[in-house]
Design a protein around this motif. Structure first.
Motif, PDB file in Angstrom:
ATOM      1  N   ASN A  14       0.830  -1.206   0.000  1.00 32.98           N
ATOM      2  CA  ASN A  14       0.000   0.000   0.000  1.00 32.98           C
ATOM      3  C   ASN A  14       0.868   1.261   0.000  1.00 32.98           C
ATOM      4  O   ASN A  14       0.564   2.255  -0.658  1.00 32.98           O
ATOM      5  CB  ASN A  14      -0.926   0.004   1.209  1.00 32.98           C
ATOM      6  CG  ASN A  14      -2.011  -1.066   1.099  1.00 32.98           C
ATOM      7  OD1 ASN A  14      -2.353  -1.483  -0.012  1.00 32.98           O
ATOM      8  ND2 ASN A  14      -2.532  -1.511   2.229  1.00 32.98           N
ATOM      9  N   ASN A  53       2.316   1.777  -3.413  1.00 30.12           N
ATOM     10  CA  ASN A  53       1.284   2.292  -4.318  1.00 30.12           C
ATOM     11  C   ASN A  53       1.083   3.791  -4.141  1.00 30.12           C
ATOM     12  O   ASN A  53       0.940   4.537  -5.114  1.00 30.12           O
ATOM     13  CB  ASN A  53      -0.035   1.555  -4.090  1.00 30.12           C
ATOM     14  CG  ASN A  53       0.014   0.126  -4.577  1.00 30.12           C
ATOM     15  OD1 ASN A  53       0.898  -0.241  -5.361  1.00 30.12           O
ATOM     16  ND2 ASN A  53      -0.921  -0.693  -4.129  1.00 30.12           N
ATOM     17  N   LYS A  54       1.100   4.242  -2.891  1.00 29.47           N
ATOM     18  CA  LYS A  54       0.930   5.679  -2.634  1.00 29.47           C
ATOM     19  C   LYS A  54       2.095   6.477  -3.213  1.00 29.47           C
ATOM     20  O   LYS A  54       1.910   7.550  -3.801  1.00 29.47           O
ATOM     21  CB  LYS A  54       0.816   5.916  -1.135  1.00 29.47           C
ATOM     22  CG  LYS A  54      -0.495   5.416  -0.533  1.00 29.47           C
ATOM     23  CD  LYS A  54      -0.544   5.683   0.965  1.00 29.47           C
ATOM     24  CE  LYS A  54      -1.856   5.164   1.570  1.00 29.47           C
ATOM     25  NZ  LYS A  54      -1.922   5.399   3.029  1.00 29.47           N
ATOM     26  N   LYS A  69       1.803   6.653  -7.027  1.00 34.24           N
ATOM     27  CA  LYS A  69       0.782   7.593  -7.504  1.00 34.24           C
ATOM     28  C   LYS A  69       1.190   9.043  -7.250  1.00 34.24           C
ATOM     29  O   LYS A  69       0.775   9.947  -7.975  1.00 34.24           O
ATOM     30  CB  LYS A  69      -0.554   7.295  -6.827  1.00 34.24           C
ATOM     31  CG  LYS A  69      -1.204   6.004  -7.325  1.00 34.24           C
ATOM     32  CD  LYS A  69      -2.641   5.859  -6.878  1.00 34.24           C
ATOM     33  CE  LYS A  69      -2.726   5.592  -5.381  1.00 34.24           C
ATOM     34  NZ  LYS A  69      -4.125   5.316  -4.974  1.00 34.24           N
ATOM     35  N   THR A  93      -0.346   1.279 -11.514  1.00 38.02           N
ATOM     36  CA  THR A  93      -0.705   1.177 -10.094  1.00 38.02           C
ATOM     37  C   THR A  93      -2.212   1.233  -9.908  1.00 38.02           C
ATOM     38  O   THR A  93      -2.795   0.459  -9.133  1.00 38.02           O
ATOM     39  CB  THR A  93      -0.038   2.307  -9.300  1.00 38.02           C
ATOM     40  OG1 THR A  93       1.380   2.236  -9.474  1.00 38.02           O
ATOM     41  CG2 THR A  93      -0.359   2.180  -7.807  1.00 38.02           C
ATOM     42  N   GLU A  94      -2.868   2.153 -10.622  1.00 43.94           N
ATOM     43  CA  GLU A  94      -4.321   2.266 -10.506  1.00 43.94           C
ATOM     44  C   GLU A  94      -5.011   1.010 -11.013  1.00 43.94           C
ATOM     45  O   GLU A  94      -5.997   0.535 -10.431  1.00 43.94           O
ATOM     46  CB  GLU A  94      -4.799   3.491 -11.291  1.00 43.94           C
ATOM     47  CG  GLU A  94      -4.383   4.808 -10.651  1.00 43.94           C
ATOM     48  CD  GLU A  94      -4.717   5.997 -11.540  1.00 43.94           C
ATOM     49  OE1 GLU A  94      -5.204   5.760 -12.672  1.00 43.94           O
ATOM     50  OE2 GLU A  94      -4.487   7.141 -11.119  1.00 43.94           O
ATOM     51  N   GLN A  95      -4.510   0.442 -12.107  1.00 49.11           N
ATOM     52  CA  GLN A  95      -5.096  -0.796 -12.618  1.00 49.11           C
ATOM     53  C   GLN A  95      -4.922  -1.940 -11.639  1.00 49.11           C
ATOM     54  O   GLN A  95      -5.838  -2.749 -11.432  1.00 49.11           O
ATOM     55  CB  GLN A  95      -4.446  -1.160 -13.960  1.00 49.11           C
ATOM     56  CG  GLN A  95      -4.828  -0.239 -15.106  1.00 49.11           C
ATOM     57  CD  GLN A  95      -4.107  -0.584 -16.386  1.00 49.11           C
ATOM     58  OE1 GLN A  95      -3.088  -1.280 -16.367  1.00 49.11           O
ATOM     59  NE2 GLN A  95      -4.616  -0.103 -17.514  1.00 49.11           N
ATOM     60  N   ARG A  96      -3.745  -2.006 -10.992  1.00 46.75           N
ATOM     61  CA  ARG A  96      -3.498  -3.067 -10.025  1.00 46.75           C
ATOM     62  C   ARG A  96      -4.451  -2.946  -8.836  1.00 46.75           C
ATOM     63  O   ARG A  96      -4.963  -3.931  -8.318  1.00 46.75           O
ATOM     64  CB  ARG A  96      -2.044  -3.015  -9.552  1.00 46.75           C
ATOM     65  CG  ARG A  96      -1.660  -4.182  -8.639  1.00 46.75           C
ATOM     66  CD  ARG A  96      -0.259  -4.031  -8.094  1.00 46.75           C
ATOM     67  NE  ARG A  96       0.729  -4.028  -9.152  1.00 46.75           N
ATOM     68  CZ  ARG A  96       1.525  -2.986  -9.439  1.00 46.75           C
ATOM     69  NH1 ARG A  96       1.424  -1.863  -8.729  1.00 46.75           N
ATOM     70  NH2 ARG A  96       2.403  -3.057 -10.419  1.00 46.75           N
ATOM     71  N   GLU A  97      -4.692  -1.738  -8.384  1.00 49.15           N
ATOM     72  CA  GLU A  97      -5.590  -1.538  -7.244  1.00 49.15           C
ATOM     73  C   GLU A  97      -7.030  -1.887  -7.607  1.00 49.15           C
ATOM     74  O   GLU A  97      -7.773  -2.434  -6.791  1.00 49.15           O
ATOM     75  CB  GLU A  97      -5.504  -0.083  -6.759  1.00 49.15           C
ATOM     76  CG  GLU A  97      -4.214   0.253  -6.045  1.00 49.15           C
ATOM     77  CD  GLU A  97      -4.187   1.684  -5.557  1.00 49.15           C
ATOM     78  OE1 GLU A  97      -3.451   1.968  -4.610  1.00 49.15           O
ATOM     79  OE2 GLU A  97      -4.913   2.525  -6.137  1.00 49.15           O
ATOM     80  N   ARG A  98      -7.435  -1.571  -8.844  1.00 40.14           N
ATOM     81  CA  ARG A  98      -8.804  -1.883  -9.239  1.00 40.14           C
ATOM     82  C   ARG A  98      -9.029  -3.387  -9.339  1.00 40.14           C
ATOM     83  O   ARG A  98     -10.132  -3.885  -9.128  1.00 40.14           O
ATOM     84  CB  ARG A  98      -9.123  -1.243 -10.597  1.00 40.14           C
ATOM     85  CG  ARG A  98      -9.375   0.250 -10.512  1.00 40.14           C
ATOM     86  CD  ARG A  98     -10.098   0.744 -11.750  1.00 40.14           C
ATOM     87  NE  ARG A  98      -9.308   0.553 -12.941  1.00 40.14           N
ATOM     88  CZ  ARG A  98      -8.484   1.471 -13.452  1.00 40.14           C
ATOM     89  NH1 ARG A  98      -8.341   2.628 -12.839  1.00 40.14           N
ATOM     90  NH2 ARG A  98      -7.788   1.229 -14.539  1.00 40.14           N
ATOM     91  N   THR A 124      -7.708  -5.598  -7.380  1.00 35.30           N
ATOM     92  CA  THR A 124      -7.654  -6.209  -6.060  1.00 35.30           C
ATOM     93  C   THR A 124      -9.071  -6.401  -5.541  1.00 35.30           C
ATOM     94  O   THR A 124      -9.843  -5.445  -5.434  1.00 35.30           O
ATOM     95  CB  THR A 124      -6.856  -5.332  -5.080  1.00 35.30           C
ATOM     96  OG1 THR A 124      -5.538  -5.135  -5.604  1.00 35.30           O
ATOM     97  CG2 THR A 124      -6.762  -6.016  -3.712  1.00 35.30           C
ATOM     98  N   ASN A 168     -11.844  -7.469  -2.681  1.00 30.54           N
ATOM     99  CA  ASN A 168     -12.088  -7.642  -1.253  1.00 30.54           C
ATOM    100  C   ASN A 168     -13.025  -8.829  -1.063  1.00 30.54           C
ATOM    101  O   ASN A 168     -14.198  -8.782  -1.436  1.00 30.54           O
ATOM    102  CB  ASN A 168     -12.720  -6.360  -0.677  1.00 30.54           C
ATOM    103  CG  ASN A 168     -12.833  -6.422   0.838  1.00 30.54           C
ATOM    104  OD1 ASN A 168     -13.345  -7.396   1.395  1.00 30.54           O
ATOM    105  ND2 ASN A 168     -12.346  -5.385   1.498  1.00 30.54           N
TER     106      ASN A 168
END
Length: 369
Positions: free
Chosen positions: A111, A114-115, A118, A129-134, A136, A138
């Protein structure tokens, strides 16, 4: 962000999905313990199935992504005997294990990275990074969404999950009667070639029986059979069947690109239309003969030859004529309930009792001929 697929317009249309579990302890009959839903994420379709202990997820694969094979669901109507093919998508579901406490540090580090990416990374790094977070997921949110989605859904447990497919459910094999008391009743000629089609060849058959066969364009094995008939007792009905067989052989050896709506295979318009209607498919250009239709034609050739040649056929000679390997032709013969001739190599017969039914293996991708 995940969206339920019911809220998303699916431009490709919805299709049944064939599910395969990886590393699963699920057993048959446990489906009432499962909850399922389908989601859309960007261009991907995601299937999620939750058991009391695990969540399984996977991306749907469409047939167009598979170069070597196609998958279909075969639906058989027991009352009419007709079969419907429904294209299916496939998905491999893998278990999503809960995050262990030992992984907490690595998650926090990820995390933080990632910050930083960005905040200070290039445009390309920020986008990745944004694609990787999307991407993920939950698990708890998905499980809750699944429970809400499937609430109130009732399954008809009495409905059969797998259709029983018999030999006569195939549109590519002539209808077979395994309960026949004689070999003449195993394959009924009227069900394979209607009498009005054969009768349309009567005038031509009379001319052939009175002609010099060497001057006619006939398949060699058919010419030899007709010559035997000329020397013994001419059989008009058998001659008509042999002529139809000859036209069918010429049709299957014709290049597929030459098969058109106006393709002329034989002088009889009735027989010509029967061949085109039963062994080709309609297309924008008129008529085409895909590989499935070519295999169907070969199956009918084998059965008609078995009847016309008094239930004993030289498959090696026939293989050269239809331009198919002997091994493949013998395999097709076994599927059609023929038996190997113990006295003649690469010859087959039709005899009772019939051998056990044989199913064909999955067709491999072949070049169009």
């Amino acid at each position: 962000m995940l969206q339920e697929i019911s809220e998303v317009e699916d431009n490709e249309g919805s299709r049944p999905i064939l599910v395969e579990f990886q590393n699963s302890n699920l057993q048959e009959g446990q489906e009432h313990h499962l909850k399922t839903a389908i989601f859309k994420q960007n261009q991907a379709t995601i299937v999620a199935i939750a058991s009391p202990k695990l969540l399984y997820t996977g991306n749907v694969t469409r047939d167009k992504d598979q170069d070597l094979h196609k998958r279909f669901l075969v639906i058989s109507n027991r009352r009419t005997g007709k079969v419907r093919l429904v294209a299916v998508d496939t998905v491999l579901l893998t278990p999503q294990f809960a995050q262990r406490s030992s992984d907490t540090t690595s998650v926090k580090n990820a995390n933080s990275v990632n910050k930083l990416n960005k905040a200070f990374g290039s445009k390309k790094i920020k986008k990745i990074t944004e694609q990787r977070e999307r991407m993920t997921m939950n698990i708890d949110d998905v499980r809750e969404q699944l429970e809400q989605t499937v609430a109130g859904i009732e399954l008809d447990e009495s409905a059969p999950l797998v259709a029983q497919i018999g030999e006569n459910d195939s549109n590519y094999r002539p209808p077979i009667h395994r309960d026949a008391s004689s070999r003449e009743e195993v394959y009924i000629l009227e069900e394979i070639v209607p009498s009005h089609v054969l009768n349309s060849l009567e005038d031509e058959s009379r001319e052939v029986l009175d002609s010099d066969l060497d001057s006619l364009d006939l398949t060699p094995m058919i010419r030899d059979k007709l010559a035997q008939m000329q020397n013994t007792s001419p059989n008009l009905a058998k001659c008509k069947l042999l002529l139809y067989l000859d036209y069918l052989i010429k049709f299957v050896t014709k290049l597929a690109k030459n098969i058109t709506k106006r393709c002329v295979i034989c002088p009889s318009t009735v027989a010509n239309s029967h061949i085109l209607n039963n062994f080709t498919v309609s297309s924008n250009s008129g008529r085409t003969r895909p590989l499935s239709m070519r295999d169907k034609t070969v199956c009918y050739i084998l059965v008609i030859a078995m009847i016309a040649f008094d239930y004993e056929v030289d498959f090696e000679q026939l293989a050269k004529i239809v331009k198919i390997g002997v091994k493949k032709l013998l395999e097709m013969g076994r599927i059609l309930a023929f038996s190997s001739d113990s006295k003649k190599k690469n010859s087959m017969t039709l005899k009772l009792p019939l051998p056990a039914s044989v199913t064909s293996s999955s067709p491999q991708k072949r070049k169009r001929k």
